[in-house]
Design a protein around this motif. Structure first.
Motif, PDB file in Angstrom:
ATOM      1  N   MET A   4       0.747  -1.339  -0.089  1.00  0.00           N
ATOM      2  CA  MET A   4       0.280   0.625  -0.665  1.00  0.00           C
ATOM      3  C   MET A   4       1.185   1.506  -0.135  1.00  0.00           C
ATOM      4  O   MET A   4       2.255   1.306   0.751  1.00  0.00           O
ATOM      5  CB  MET A   4      -0.842   0.134   1.214  1.00  0.00           C
ATOM      6  CG  MET A   4      -2.675   0.831   1.442  1.00  0.00           C
ATOM      7  SD  MET A   4      -3.349   1.338   2.248  1.00  0.00           S
ATOM      8  CE  MET A   4      -3.797  -0.670   2.452  1.00  0.00           C
ATOM      9  N   ARG A   5       0.282   2.779  -0.940  1.00  0.00           N
ATOM     10  CA  ARG A   5       1.013   3.090  -0.496  1.00  0.00           C
ATOM     11  C   ARG A   5       0.245   4.371  -1.166  1.00  0.00           C
ATOM     12  O   ARG A   5      -0.778   4.335  -1.026  1.00  0.00           O
ATOM     13  CB  ARG A   5       2.580   3.269  -2.334  1.00  0.00           C
ATOM     14  CG  ARG A   5       1.552   3.693  -3.446  1.00  0.00           C
ATOM     15  CD  ARG A   5       3.054   3.317  -4.979  1.00  0.00           C
ATOM     16  NE  ARG A   5       1.690   3.864  -5.540  1.00  0.00           N
ATOM     17  CZ  ARG A   5       1.308   2.705  -6.486  1.00  0.00           C
ATOM     18  NH1 ARG A   5       1.116   1.950  -6.278  1.00  0.00           N
ATOM     19  NH2 ARG A   5       0.836   3.378  -7.512  1.00  0.00           N
ATOM     20  N   ILE A   6       0.383   5.746  -0.367  1.00  0.00           N
ATOM     21  CA  ILE A   6       0.260   6.990  -0.242  1.00  0.00           C
ATOM     22  C   ILE A   6      -0.353   6.663  -1.861  1.00  0.00           C
ATOM     23  O   ILE A   6       0.777   7.571  -2.455  1.00  0.00           O
ATOM     24  CB  ILE A   6       0.018   7.920   0.102  1.00  0.00           C
ATOM     25  CG1 ILE A   6       0.331   7.916   1.825  1.00  0.00           C
ATOM     26  CG2 ILE A   6      -0.233   9.513   0.238  1.00  0.00           C
ATOM     27  CD1 ILE A   6       0.548   8.577   2.537  1.00  0.00           C
ATOM     28  N   ASN A   7      -1.080   7.738  -2.451  1.00  0.00           N
ATOM     29  CA  ASN A   7      -1.591   8.244  -4.286  1.00  0.00           C
ATOM     30  C   ASN A   7      -2.533   9.767  -4.117  1.00  0.00           C
ATOM     31  O   ASN A   7      -1.696   9.959  -4.772  1.00  0.00           O
ATOM     32  CB  ASN A   7      -2.943   7.381  -4.447  1.00  0.00           C
ATOM     33  CG  ASN A   7      -2.827   7.245  -6.222  1.00  0.00           C
ATOM     34  OD1 ASN A   7      -2.003   7.950  -6.716  1.00  0.00           O
ATOM     35  ND2 ASN A   7      -4.491   7.397  -6.528  1.00  0.00           N
ATOM     36  N   ILE A   8      -3.038   9.385  -3.138  1.00  0.00           N
ATOM     37  CA  ILE A   8      -3.634  11.406  -3.780  1.00  0.00           C
ATOM     38  C   ILE A   8      -3.563  11.756  -1.919  1.00  0.00           C
ATOM     39  O   ILE A   8      -4.382  10.874  -0.790  1.00  0.00           O
ATOM     40  CB  ILE A   8      -4.572  11.464  -3.736  1.00  0.00           C
ATOM     41  CG1 ILE A   8      -4.795  11.372  -5.520  1.00  0.00           C
ATOM     42  CG2 ILE A   8      -5.138  12.658  -3.936  1.00  0.00           C
ATOM     43  CD1 ILE A   8      -5.923  10.970  -6.380  1.00  0.00           C
ATOM     44  N   THR A   9      -3.599  13.644  -1.611  1.00  0.00           N
ATOM     45  CA  THR A   9      -3.723  13.459  -0.290  1.00  0.00           C
ATOM     46  C   THR A   9      -4.648  14.949  -0.487  1.00  0.00           C
ATOM     47  O   THR A   9      -3.990  15.226  -1.833  1.00  0.00           O
ATOM     48  CB  THR A   9      -2.831  13.921   1.015  1.00  0.00           C
ATOM     49  OG1 THR A   9      -2.857  14.091   1.831  1.00  0.00           O
ATOM     50  CG2 THR A   9      -1.188  15.034   0.230  1.00  0.00           C
ATOM     51  N   SER A  10      -5.512  15.585   0.069  1.00  0.00           N
ATOM     52  CA  SER A  10      -5.487  16.666  -0.416  1.00  0.00           C
ATOM     53  C   SER A  10      -5.512  17.778   0.794  1.00  0.00           C
ATOM     54  O   SER A  10      -5.202  17.734   1.624  1.00  0.00           O
ATOM     55  CB  SER A  10      -7.163  16.423  -0.157  1.00  0.00           C
ATOM     56  OG  SER A  10      -7.690  16.741   0.933  1.00  0.00           O
TER      57      SER A  10
ATOM     58  N   THR B 170       3.316  10.803  -5.628  1.00  0.00           N
ATOM     59  CA  THR B 170       1.757  11.116  -4.877  1.00  0.00           C
ATOM     60  C   THR B 170       1.592  12.539  -4.734  1.00  0.00           C
ATOM     61  O   THR B 170       1.850  13.806  -5.027  1.00  0.00           O
ATOM     62  CB  THR B 170       1.984  11.585  -3.274  1.00  0.00           C
ATOM     63  OG1 THR B 170       3.116  10.520  -2.793  1.00  0.00           O
ATOM     64  CG2 THR B 170       1.215  11.852  -2.203  1.00  0.00           C
ATOM     65  N   GLU B 171       0.469  12.424  -5.370  1.00  0.00           N
ATOM     66  CA  GLU B 171      -0.356  14.136  -5.508  1.00  0.00           C
ATOM     67  C   GLU B 171      -0.917  14.812  -4.439  1.00  0.00           C
ATOM     68  O   GLU B 171      -1.968  14.300  -4.089  1.00  0.00           O
ATOM     69  CB  GLU B 171      -1.727  13.439  -7.560  1.00  0.00           C
ATOM     70  CG  GLU B 171      -1.329  12.676  -8.440  1.00  0.00           C
ATOM     71  CD  GLU B 171      -2.918  12.093  -9.051  1.00  0.00           C
ATOM     72  OE1 GLU B 171      -3.648  13.172  -9.217  1.00  0.00           O
ATOM     73  OE2 GLU B 171      -2.447  11.120  -9.858  1.00  0.00           O
ATOM     74  N   LEU B 172      -1.670  15.758  -4.894  1.00  0.00           N
ATOM     75  CA  LEU B 172      -1.697  17.112  -3.778  1.00  0.00           C
ATOM     76  C   LEU B 172      -3.256  17.324  -4.407  1.00  0.00           C
ATOM     77  O   LEU B 172      -3.216  17.889  -5.396  1.00  0.00           O
ATOM     78  CB  LEU B 172      -0.877  17.953  -3.907  1.00  0.00           C
ATOM     79  CG  LEU B 172      -1.522  19.600  -2.742  1.00  0.00           C
ATOM     80  CD1 LEU B 172      -1.606  18.084  -1.175  1.00  0.00           C
ATOM     81  CD2 LEU B 172      -0.359  20.311  -2.362  1.00  0.00           C
ATOM     82  N   LEU B 173      -4.081  16.796  -4.298  1.00  0.00           N
ATOM     83  CA  LEU B 173      -5.282  17.702  -4.687  1.00  0.00           C
ATOM     84  C   LEU B 173      -6.239  18.718  -3.914  1.00  0.00           C
ATOM     85  O   LEU B 173      -5.861  19.159  -2.890  1.00  0.00           O
ATOM     86  CB  LEU B 173      -6.595  16.270  -4.608  1.00  0.00           C
ATOM     87  CG  LEU B 173      -7.860  17.161  -4.411  1.00  0.00           C
ATOM     88  CD1 LEU B 173      -7.844  17.213  -6.553  1.00  0.00           C
ATOM     89  CD2 LEU B 173      -9.019  15.579  -4.368  1.00  0.00           C
ATOM     90  N   LEU B 174      -6.431  19.605  -4.739  1.00  0.00           N
ATOM     91  CA  LEU B 174      -6.408  21.065  -4.113  1.00  0.00           C
ATOM     92  C   LEU B 174      -8.125  21.064  -4.586  1.00  0.00           C
ATOM     93  O   LEU B 174      -8.627  21.071  -5.449  1.00  0.00           O
ATOM     94  CB  LEU B 174      -6.031  22.416  -5.098  1.00  0.00           C
ATOM     95  CG  LEU B 174      -4.425  22.110  -5.242  1.00  0.00           C
ATOM     96  CD1 LEU B 174      -4.002  23.042  -6.614  1.00  0.00           C
ATOM     97  CD2 LEU B 174      -3.768  22.277  -4.335  1.00  0.00           C
ATOM     98  N   GLU B 175      -8.764  20.551  -3.066  1.00  0.00           N
ATOM     99  CA  GLU B 175     -10.166  20.379  -3.568  1.00  0.00           C
ATOM    100  C   GLU B 175     -10.663  21.480  -3.082  1.00  0.00           C
ATOM    101  O   GLU B 175     -10.524  22.505  -1.335  1.00  0.00           O
ATOM    102  CB  GLU B 175     -10.196  19.242  -2.290  1.00  0.00           C
ATOM    103  CG  GLU B 175     -11.989  18.899  -1.684  1.00  0.00           C
ATOM    104  CD  GLU B 175     -11.635  17.465  -2.002  1.00  0.00           C
ATOM    105  OE1 GLU B 175     -12.791  17.015  -1.322  1.00  0.00           O
ATOM    106  OE2 GLU B 175     -10.688  16.747  -0.603  1.00  0.00           O
ATOM    107  N   PRO B 176     -12.217  21.885  -3.329  1.00  0.00           N
ATOM    108  CA  PRO B 176     -12.851  23.366  -2.949  1.00  0.00           C
ATOM    109  C   PRO B 176     -13.085  22.968  -1.310  1.00  0.00           C
ATOM    110  O   PRO B 176     -14.298  21.568  -0.996  1.00  0.00           O
ATOM    111  CB  PRO B 176     -14.235  22.842  -3.571  1.00  0.00           C
ATOM    112  CG  PRO B 176     -13.481  21.904  -5.307  1.00  0.00           C
ATOM    113  CD  PRO B 176     -12.119  21.045  -4.541  1.00  0.00           C
ATOM    114  N   ASP B 177     -13.489  23.929  -0.843  1.00  0.00           N
ATOM    115  CA  ASP B 177     -13.825  23.711   0.899  1.00  0.00           C
ATOM    116  C   ASP B 177     -15.400  23.587   1.192  1.00  0.00           C
ATOM    117  O   ASP B 177     -15.487  24.834   1.811  1.00  0.00           O
ATOM    118  CB  ASP B 177     -12.690  24.587   1.937  1.00  0.00           C
ATOM    119  CG  ASP B 177     -12.953  26.289   1.129  1.00  0.00           C
ATOM    120  OD1 ASP B 177     -14.268  26.474   0.368  1.00  0.00           O
ATOM    121  OD2 ASP B 177     -12.460  27.051   2.015  1.00  0.00           O
TER     122      ASP B 177
END
Length: 130
Positions: free
Chosen positions: A1-7, A52-59
């Motif tokens: 297992m690995r970290i794929n995306i965090t936001s 690893t991708e960083l998701l710029l997620e709407p708040d």
């Protein structure tokens, strides 16, 4: 297992895209319209474009804004990014107009500083010395 995306939750995806690419130096990995008002917008480090991708997620969720405000009020960063030379990176970012809420602190095996991402978050940058 690995970290794929965090936001990280952002108050404006366009402003976040500009800050995270033009100031911090990340590259866009995905920028896909979702519902006419938001995007699946991820960035990656140019040093590891398949990493690893960083998701710029709407708040927009009602729980997010109070959470972000509480973190900022307490000085708690939403994310941490590693740098090779903290002093040089702080100077580079200041030259681009980035505001720091905590100047560099040098501890035992780590040095770090905290910046404002202009999108409602504090971000820590850190240099590990081990």
């Amino acid at each position: 297992m690995r970290i794929n995306i965090t936001s990280v939750f952002v108050d404006d995806q366009e402003k976040a895209r500009d800050f995270y690419t033009q100031k911090l130096g990340f590259q866009i990995r995905h920028n896909v319209p979702v519902d006419g008002t938001a995007f699946w917008l991820t960035v990656v480090s140019p040093e590891n474009p398949e990493g690893t991708e960083l998701l710029l997620e709407p708040d927009g969720h009602p729980a997010v804004k109070p959470f972000k405000e509480a973190l900022v009020a307490d000085g708690i960063p939403a994310a941490q990014f590693a740098v090779d030379d903290l002093a040089a990176e702080v100077e580079r970012l200041k030259g681009l107009g980035v505001k720091f809420t905590m100047e560099p602190v040098d501890m035992d095996n780590i040095a770090f500083a905290v910046l404002d991402d202009t999108c409602g978050n504090l971000i820590q940058i850190a240099q590990y010395k081990i």
